[in-house]
Design a protein around this motif. Structure first.
Motif, mmCIF file in Angstrom:
data_model
loop_
_atom_site.group_PDB
_atom_site.id
_atom_site.type_symbol
_atom_site.label_atom_id
_atom_site.label_comp_id
_atom_site.label_asym_id
_atom_site.label_seq_id
_atom_site.Cartn_x
_atom_site.Cartn_y
_atom_site.Cartn_z
ATOM 1 N N PHE A 102 14.089 -33.803 -2.621
ATOM 2 C CA PHE A 102 14.439 -32.415 -2.929
ATOM 3 C C PHE A 102 15.888 -32.335 -3.386
ATOM 4 C CE2 PHE A 102 11.253 -30.181 0.162
ATOM 5 C CZ PHE A 102 10.197 -30.739 -0.548
ATOM 6 N N ASP A 103 16.194 -31.284 -4.155
ATOM 7 C CA ASP A 103 17.568 -31.078 -4.597
ATOM 8 C C ASP A 103 18.414 -30.494 -3.465
ATOM 9 O OD1 ASP A 103 16.880 -28.406 -4.443
ATOM 10 O OD2 ASP A 103 16.881 -28.054 -6.597
ATOM 11 N N GLY A 104 19.642 -30.129 -3.783
ATOM 12 C CA GLY A 104 20.584 -29.716 -2.754
ATOM 13 C C GLY A 104 20.456 -28.275 -2.298
ATOM 14 N N GLN A 105 19.541 -27.491 -2.861
ATOM 15 C CA GLN A 105 19.355 -26.103 -2.422
ATOM 16 C C GLN A 105 18.469 -26.109 -1.182
ATOM 17 O OE1 GLN A 105 17.924 -24.049 -6.005
ATOM 18 N NE2 GLN A 105 20.002 -23.335 -6.370
ATOM 19 N N ARG A 106 19.096 -25.976 -0.037
ATOM 20 C CA ARG A 106 18.392 -26.162 1.246
ATOM 21 C C ARG A 106 18.028 -24.859 1.930
ATOM 22 N NH1 ARG A 106 19.759 -31.410 3.198
ATOM 23 N NH2 ARG A 106 19.918 -30.729 5.356
ATOM 24 N N THR A 107 18.501 -23.728 1.423
ATOM 25 C CA THR A 107 18.158 -22.434 2.011
ATOM 26 C C THR A 107 17.494 -21.558 0.967
ATOM 27 O OG1 THR A 107 20.273 -21.376 1.480
ATOM 28 C CG2 THR A 107 20.149 -22.590 3.547
ATOM 29 N N ARG A 108 16.556 -20.740 1.397
ATOM 30 C CA ARG A 108 15.790 -19.899 0.474
ATOM 31 C C ARG A 108 16.697 -18.967 -0.322
ATOM 32 N NH1 ARG A 108 13.519 -14.976 0.023
ATOM 33 N NH2 ARG A 108 14.643 -14.272 1.869
ATOM 34 N N TYR A 168 17.977 -19.686 -3.923
ATOM 35 C CA TYR A 168 17.157 -19.620 -5.133
ATOM 36 C C TYR A 168 16.234 -18.402 -5.177
ATOM 37 C CZ TYR A 168 13.865 -21.926 -1.884
ATOM 38 O OH TYR A 168 13.099 -22.249 -0.802
ATOM 39 N N SER A 169 16.266 -17.537 -4.148
ATOM 40 C CA SER A 169 15.278 -16.475 -4.042
ATOM 41 C C SER A 169 15.616 -15.233 -4.850
ATOM 42 C CB SER A 169 15.091 -16.075 -2.574
ATOM 43 O OG SER A 169 16.283 -15.516 -2.049
ATOM 44 N N GLY A 170 16.845 -15.157 -5.374
ATOM 45 C CA GLY A 170 17.208 -14.012 -6.192
ATOM 46 C C GLY A 170 17.580 -12.771 -5.415
ATOM 47 N N LEU A 227 6.709 -28.809 -5.475
ATOM 48 C CA LEU A 227 6.262 -28.639 -6.853
ATOM 49 C C LEU A 227 7.414 -28.828 -7.826
ATOM 50 C CD1 LEU A 227 3.814 -25.640 -6.451
ATOM 51 C CD2 LEU A 227 3.245 -27.876 -7.392
ATOM 52 N N GLY A 228 8.581 -28.288 -7.477
ATOM 53 C CA GLY A 228 9.748 -28.480 -8.331
ATOM 54 C C GLY A 228 10.151 -29.928 -8.443
ATOM 55 N N ALA A 229 10.021 -30.648 -7.326
ATOM 56 C CA ALA A 229 10.367 -32.071 -7.344
ATOM 57 C C ALA A 229 9.413 -32.871 -8.219
ATOM 58 C CB ALA A 229 10.350 -32.620 -5.910
ATOM 59 N N THR A 289 17.303 -26.819 -11.429
ATOM 60 C CA THR A 289 17.020 -26.952 -10.002
ATOM 61 C C THR A 289 15.514 -27.081 -9.791
ATOM 62 O OG1 THR A 289 16.773 -24.579 -9.627
ATOM 63 C CG2 THR A 289 19.010 -25.478 -9.514
ATOM 64 N N HIS A 290 15.141 -27.499 -8.617
ATOM 65 C CA HIS A 290 13.724 -27.622 -8.323
ATOM 66 C C HIS A 290 13.035 -26.260 -8.340
ATOM 67 C CE1 HIS A 290 14.017 -31.862 -6.328
ATOM 68 N NE2 HIS A 290 14.260 -31.860 -7.629
#
Length: 504
Positions: A174-180, A183-185, A349-351, A358-359
């Motif tokens: 997984f990429d470095g975005q570890r909290t929702r 990327y959740s907007g 899925l992103g990975a 980003t993923h």
């Protein structure tokens, strides 16, 4: 009398829900349903008009204080009822359907999620493993301590007795975005989630047990691991606290020091008892490696290099493997509406998706490509996260029904259906639609947020015909669940012969 030629065509449910949906199909196959083929044109027309009137009355109640989008169709696409079907609304956890379908389409219904042990070299004849051992995560959000113990047992069975290097956790899938919220907007956590990581265990949370005996305060962690140290020097015992009153106020903060998570607990507790506090893991990859070290040592394997975090090098030797069926993750996502697992599925899925970014970005592009391939334009759709917690998510009832109809024609239909809640039987629908004709005849995903409610899936009518439906509402939705249930129960009672369409 022959059925009218202009009557709505229907297709049976070949294969769909062969396992989890067996109750409804047994009823159908046993011939308990009406013989719709003998209905007259007049009966069919009148029955459909009555159905639409009943559903419209329910929708009118729902839309008094909310915006509503509803679509009901057969699997061929003929619309039985629609209201605001094209307007974009917040889908809440119905969002999870999109990512579940994408996972099945991309990974396959027999896919497994792997957590693996790799080493720099094969163990020598004397049981020595030279170099490091790598614990490599594949995105399994349900990995447990017991499964780490099984990985340790696999090394024992291979004859490993000594590891000269360290045990390193690898979560680089997984990429470095570890909290929702990254990327959740949106900025509303809604439900705080532990870190979303490719390698983790115990749902990336450590449980701290704080106990008081007389004047002494002690603590331990579950799981027991060298990756956690608890400091309870800031916990005070309040004398005279009586049972029935608030006896504990505890909080915790964490800091990483040389690969160890130090958990500092403060507050007050009563003089006797034990209290539990859940604390998110700061570095689940390191914590998993540390916990594996503890299990290896307990199994008699000497680890000389400690634990940490590191990437598994190319060409490393596979020594152990734990596999979890994708179906198990999907059941957690859809039956139980597990937000933590859903975000892992989204990142997975992103990975797996190609391209840059980003993923989260890659997962969204992958989904849009799938929907386009299936002829679902999804214009204006916005699916920011995997769980549906984001209030910026937007889809229409037509988008949801279009996707469910497309899946119905695909080999993955069975797998999706098995992951859905069955009305009155299990999951988030276990307590709903009981003792109605819809019980065990509806397979659907629920959705709930403050000011948003949703229900979407499949229903078998009284004639044994599968219908696809989606109900989305946004606004004051305090009565939404009851009205959703009434609407779906109406669909389950529907017969082209006219019986069962009246309110009960």
């Amino acid at each position: 009398m022959e059925r009218s030629s202009n009557a709505i065509s229907r297709r049976p449910m070949p294969g769909l829900c062969r396992h989890s949906c067996y109750l409804g199909l047994l009823i159908f196959l046993a011939g308990i349903v009406p013989l719709w083929g003998w209905c007259s044109r007049e009966d069919s027309t009148a029955a459909l008009s009555a159905l639409r009137a009943r559903v419209q009355a329910l929708v009118e109640q729902l839309q008094q204080r909310a915006r509503v989008g509803v679509l009901v169709s057969d699997v061929a696409g003929r619309r039985y009822f629609e209201h605001g079907a094209e307007q974009l609304l917040v889908p809440a956890s119905v969002t999870k359907l999109f990512w579940s379908v994408a996972a099945l389409a991309v990974l396959g219904d027999s896919a497994v999620i792997r957590t693996a042990l790799y080493a720099d070299a094969l163990p020598r004849a004397d049981g020595t493993l030279s170099g490091n051992l790598y614990l490599v995560g594949g995105g399994d959000a349900l990995l447990t301590v017991q499964e780490l113990e099984e990985l340790a047992a696999q090394l024992v069975r291979r004859g490993v007795r000594r590891i000269t290097g360290a045990v390193l956790g690898d979560g680089t899938l997984f990429d470095g975005q570890r909290t929702r919220l990254q990327y959740s907007g949106d900025s509303d956590p809604v439900e705080p989630l532990p870190p979303i990581t490719a390698l983790g265990f115990n749902r990336n949370e450590v449980r701290v047990l704080v106990s008081a005996t007389g004047r002494r305060v002690t603590a331990q962690t579950i799981p027991v691991s060298p990756g956690f140290v608890v400091d309870v020097s800031g916990v005070r015992i309040r004398k005279g606290a009586r049972r029935g009153r608030q006896r504990v106020v505890l909080s915790a903060r964490s800091v990483m020091r040389r690969g160890v998570q130090y958990i500092v607990v403060s507050g007050w507790i009563a003089a006797r008892g034990t209290w539990s506090l859940g604390v998110p893991m700061e570095k689940p990859e390191v914590a998993a490696a540390a916990t594996l070290v503890q299990r290896l040592r307990a199994a008699g394997i000497r680890v000389e290099g400690g634990f940490g975090e590191g990437k598994c090098p190319p060409g490393a030797t596979l020594l152990g493997l734990w596999e979890r069926p994708l179906a198990e993750l999907l059941a957690a996502v859809n039956k139980e509406s597990d937000n933590f697992v859903a975000e892992h599925l989204f990142k997975l899925l992103g990975a797996r998706a190609a391209g840059s970014g980003t993923h989260a970005e890659r997962a969204r592009r992958l989904l849009q490509a799938l929907l386009s391939r299936w002829g679902i334009p999804c214009q204006g759709c916005a699916l920011w996260d995997g769980s549906g917690l984001s209030r910026r998510n937007r889809v229409s009832a037509a988008d949801v029904v279009g996707m469910l109809r497309a899946v119905f024609q695909l080999p993955i239909a069975d797998a999706l259906c098995r992951s859905l809640s069955i009305a009155g039987v299990d999951g988030t629908l276990k307590q709903r639609l009981q003792q109605t004709q819809a019980q065990a005849r509806v397979w659907a995903k629920t959705g709930t947020l403050r000011n948003a409610s949703a229900l979407a899936g499949y229903v078998l009518t009284a004639d044994g015909d599968p219908l696809v439906f989606a109900i989305l509402s946004f606004g004051v939705v305090s009565r939404a669940k009851a009205l959703e249930d009434s609407l779906v129960a109406t669909l389950a009672r529907f017969s082209f012969c006219g019986a069962g369409t009246q309110s009960r």
